[in-house]
Design a protein around this motif. Structure first.
Motif, PDB file in Angstrom:
ATOM      1  N   THR A 236      -7.384  25.568 -18.384  1.00  0.00           N
ATOM      2  CA  THR A 236      -8.320  24.579 -17.876  1.00  0.00           C
ATOM      3  C   THR A 236      -9.308  25.180 -16.895  1.00  0.00           C
ATOM      4  N   GLN A 237     -10.560  24.746 -16.959  1.00  0.00           N
ATOM      5  CA  GLN A 237     -11.533  25.077 -15.936  1.00  0.00           C
ATOM      6  C   GLN A 237     -11.232  24.245 -14.688  1.00  0.00           C
ATOM      7  N   LYS A 238     -11.442  24.844 -13.533  1.00  0.00           N
ATOM      8  CA  LYS A 238     -11.086  24.158 -12.286  1.00  0.00           C
ATOM      9  C   LYS A 238     -11.859  22.853 -12.104  1.00  0.00           C
ATOM     10  N   LEU A 239     -13.160  22.885 -12.369  1.00  0.00           N
ATOM     11  CA  LEU A 239     -13.983  21.693 -12.196  1.00  0.00           C
ATOM     12  C   LEU A 239     -13.514  20.573 -13.121  1.00  0.00           C
ATOM     13  N   LYS A 240     -13.316  20.905 -14.372  1.00  0.00           N
ATOM     14  CA  LYS A 240     -12.857  19.913 -15.343  1.00  0.00           C
ATOM     15  C   LYS A 240     -11.490  19.369 -14.947  1.00  0.00           C
ATOM     16  N   TRP A 241     -10.636  20.249 -14.441  1.00  0.00           N
ATOM     17  CA  TRP A 241      -9.291  19.834 -14.055  1.00  0.00           C
ATOM     18  C   TRP A 241      -9.305  18.852 -12.889  1.00  0.00           C
ATOM     19  N   ILE A 242     -10.036  19.173 -11.822  1.00  0.00           N
ATOM     20  CA  ILE A 242     -10.028  18.317 -10.634  1.00  0.00           C
ATOM     21  C   ILE A 242     -10.673  16.968 -10.919  1.00  0.00           C
ATOM     22  N   MET A 243     -11.775  16.963 -11.677  1.00  0.00           N
ATOM     23  CA  MET A 243     -12.427  15.699 -12.003  1.00  0.00           C
ATOM     24  C   MET A 243     -11.564  14.864 -12.949  1.00  0.00           C
ATOM     25  N   GLY A 244     -10.827  15.546 -13.822  1.00  0.00           N
ATOM     26  CA  GLY A 244      -9.912  14.832 -14.714  1.00  0.00           C
ATOM     27  C   GLY A 244      -8.808  14.133 -13.949  1.00  0.00           C
ATOM     28  N   LEU A 245      -8.298  14.777 -12.898  1.00  0.00           N
ATOM     29  CA  LEU A 245      -7.253  14.152 -12.083  1.00  0.00           C
ATOM     30  C   LEU A 245      -7.782  12.925 -11.345  1.00  0.00           C
ATOM     31  N   TYR A 246      -8.982  13.037 -10.798  1.00  0.00           N
ATOM     32  CA  TYR A 246      -9.567  11.889 -10.098  1.00  0.00           C
ATOM     33  C   TYR A 246      -9.859  10.749 -11.075  1.00  0.00           C
ATOM     34  N   TYR A 247     -10.306  11.092 -12.270  1.00  0.00           N
ATOM     35  CA  TYR A 247     -10.561  10.067 -13.287  1.00  0.00           C
ATOM     36  C   TYR A 247      -9.258   9.373 -13.695  1.00  0.00           C
ATOM     37  N   LEU A 248      -8.222  10.165 -13.943  1.00  0.00           N
ATOM     38  CA  LEU A 248      -6.931   9.592 -14.326  1.00  0.00           C
ATOM     39  C   LEU A 248      -6.381   8.706 -13.212  1.00  0.00           C
TER      40      LEU A 248
ATOM     41  N   PHE B 134       0.810  -1.213   0.000  1.00  0.00           N
ATOM     42  CA  PHE B 134       0.000   0.000   0.000  1.00  0.00           C
ATOM     43  C   PHE B 134       0.846   1.267   0.000  1.00  0.00           C
ATOM     44  N   ILE B 135       1.884   1.310   0.816  1.00  0.00           N
ATOM     45  CA  ILE B 135       2.670   2.537   0.887  1.00  0.00           C
ATOM     46  C   ILE B 135       3.410   2.783  -0.425  1.00  0.00           C
ATOM     47  N   SER B 136       3.734   1.724  -1.154  1.00  0.00           N
ATOM     48  CA  SER B 136       4.343   1.885  -2.481  1.00  0.00           C
ATOM     49  C   SER B 136       3.366   2.552  -3.436  1.00  0.00           C
ATOM     50  N   ILE B 137       2.103   2.103  -3.390  1.00  0.00           N
ATOM     51  CA  ILE B 137       1.058   2.719  -4.218  1.00  0.00           C
ATOM     52  C   ILE B 137       0.826   4.159  -3.779  1.00  0.00           C
ATOM     53  N   SER B 138       0.838   4.393  -2.482  1.00  0.00           N
ATOM     54  CA  SER B 138       0.613   5.725  -1.937  1.00  0.00           C
ATOM     55  C   SER B 138       1.683   6.706  -2.421  1.00  0.00           C
ATOM     56  N   PHE B 139       2.931   6.290  -2.420  1.00  0.00           N
ATOM     57  CA  PHE B 139       4.010   7.144  -2.918  1.00  0.00           C
ATOM     58  C   PHE B 139       3.832   7.435  -4.407  1.00  0.00           C
ATOM     59  N   TYR B 140       3.380   6.458  -5.147  1.00  0.00           N
ATOM     60  CA  TYR B 140       3.202   6.623  -6.591  1.00  0.00           C
ATOM     61  C   TYR B 140       2.236   7.766  -6.907  1.00  0.00           C
ATOM     62  N   PHE B 141       1.181   7.906  -6.100  1.00  0.00           N
ATOM     63  CA  PHE B 141       0.175   8.929  -6.361  1.00  0.00           C
ATOM     64  C   PHE B 141       0.422  10.227  -5.592  1.00  0.00           C
ATOM     65  N   SER B 142       1.455  10.264  -4.801  1.00  0.00           N
ATOM     66  CA  SER B 142       1.727  11.452  -3.998  1.00  0.00           C
ATOM     67  C   SER B 142       2.087  12.652  -4.875  1.00  0.00           C
ATOM     68  N   GLY B 143       1.486  13.808  -4.573  1.00  0.00           N
ATOM     69  CA  GLY B 143       1.842  15.042  -5.252  1.00  0.00           C
ATOM     70  C   GLY B 143       1.071  15.341  -6.519  1.00  0.00           C
ATOM     71  N   ILE B 144       0.103  14.514  -6.874  1.00  0.00           N
ATOM     72  CA  ILE B 144      -0.622  14.707  -8.128  1.00  0.00           C
ATOM     73  C   ILE B 144      -1.319  16.064  -8.174  1.00  0.00           C
ATOM     74  N   ILE B 145      -2.010  16.410  -7.094  1.00  0.00           N
ATOM     75  CA  ILE B 145      -2.705  17.695  -7.062  1.00  0.00           C
ATOM     76  C   ILE B 145      -1.745  18.831  -6.742  1.00  0.00           C
ATOM     77  N   SER B 146      -0.879  18.616  -5.777  1.00  0.00           N
ATOM     78  CA  SER B 146       0.039  19.671  -5.344  1.00  0.00           C
ATOM     79  C   SER B 146       0.910  20.181  -6.482  1.00  0.00           C
ATOM     80  N   GLU B 147       1.366  19.287  -7.331  1.00  0.00           N
ATOM     81  CA  GLU B 147       2.239  19.675  -8.440  1.00  0.00           C
ATOM     82  C   GLU B 147       1.530  20.568  -9.450  1.00  0.00           C
ATOM     83  N   ASN B 148       0.196  20.496  -9.457  1.00  0.00           N
ATOM     84  CA  ASN B 148      -0.570  21.275 -10.434  1.00  0.00           C
ATOM     85  C   ASN B 148      -1.127  22.582  -9.889  1.00  0.00           C
TER      86      ASN B 148
END
Length: 245
Positions: A86-98, A59-73
């Motif tokens: 990008t529109q904020k709504l489209k951007w945030i939902m796109g990140l969760y989808y990805l 789990f912690i390996s997976i957790s590190f893999y996804f760390s920083g996805i939002i912060s970096e943007n």
């Protein structure tokens, strides 16, 4: 480059987990699941610490893999691209989808490691349990991981990736160990439904276990669906109100 490094670490974690669980297949839970699906068993109700450490390493390996996805943007150069394109709504939902697609890919990769290890390390491949049971435990395993990664991403809207990662992993460790104490004493069943990481443990759910004191699958599924929707809702509210200019 960072994601490639973490993907290598995740692959190492999957290989170690598959080797250990399948190597001990005949001694542990061989009557529950086909060896292809041992990764969804998780930790026993009364915590076995070797199995816990192996599960947590994955789990912690997976957790590190996804760390920083939002912060970096929303910091540095990423925020300028967000403001301009990008529109904020489209951007945030796109990140969760990805994130959902990537996590699904990782679970498929984990399943692949167990298939390969099964053919290498065991000959007991003839027993195959109920397909419905397998679908249930794999689905709630994936959904629980998704909630934890979504929670980590949501916290990055308020704090640093490091704090978000540590907070989620502390919650995971505390939840699993505290649930082990609850199962040991058979008291405090309602508390189990606040310890959501345990929903990823097939052995702690009534889908696999026939114990009376156990987590109810329908209730766990309902809670997961609700908290995932709440994270999406509050993420949208936060990003719409957040000043990133």
């Amino acid at each position: 480059m960072k994601h490639k490094y973490y993907l290598l670490v995740i692959s190492l974690a999957f290989s170690m987990q598959s080797y250990f669980l399948i190597h001990n297949f005949n001694e542990r839970n061989s009557n529950y699941l086909h060896p292809f699906f041992l990764f969804v068993l998780g930790v026993e109700p009364i915590t076995q610490y070797t199995n816990f450490l192996i599960w947590f390493f994955v789990f912690i390996s997976i957790s590190f893999y996804f760390s920083g996805i939002i912060s970096e943007n929303i910091n540095g150069y990423g925020k300028y691209m967000l403001v301009r394109n990008t529109q904020k709504l489209k951007w945030i939902m796109g990140l969760y989808y990805l994130t959902t697609i990537r996590l699904f890919g990782l679970v498929v990769l984990q399943f692949t490691f167990f298939i390969l290890s099964s053919f290498i390390f065991t000959q007991n491949l003839e027993t195959f349990p109920s397909i419905i049971m397998l679908v249930k435990v794999v689905f709630i395993y994936f959904l629980t991981l998704l909630f934890l990664i979504f929670l980590q991403m949501y916290l990055e809207l308020y704090t640093s990736p490091q704090v978000s990662l540590l907070s989620v992993n502390f919650y995971v460790v505390l939840s699993i160990l505290l649930a082990g104490v609850i199962f040991l004493h058979n008291q405090g069943e309602l508390l189990l439904y606040g310890l959501i990481p345990n929903f990823a443990m097939g052995l702690r759910l009534d889908v696999i276990s026939d114990e009376n004191f156990i987590i109810s699958y329908p209730i766990a599924l309902l809670i997961l669906g609700l908290v995932v929707l709440l994270i999406l809702y509050f993420s949208i509210r936060k990003i719409e109100a957040k000043d990133i200019y």
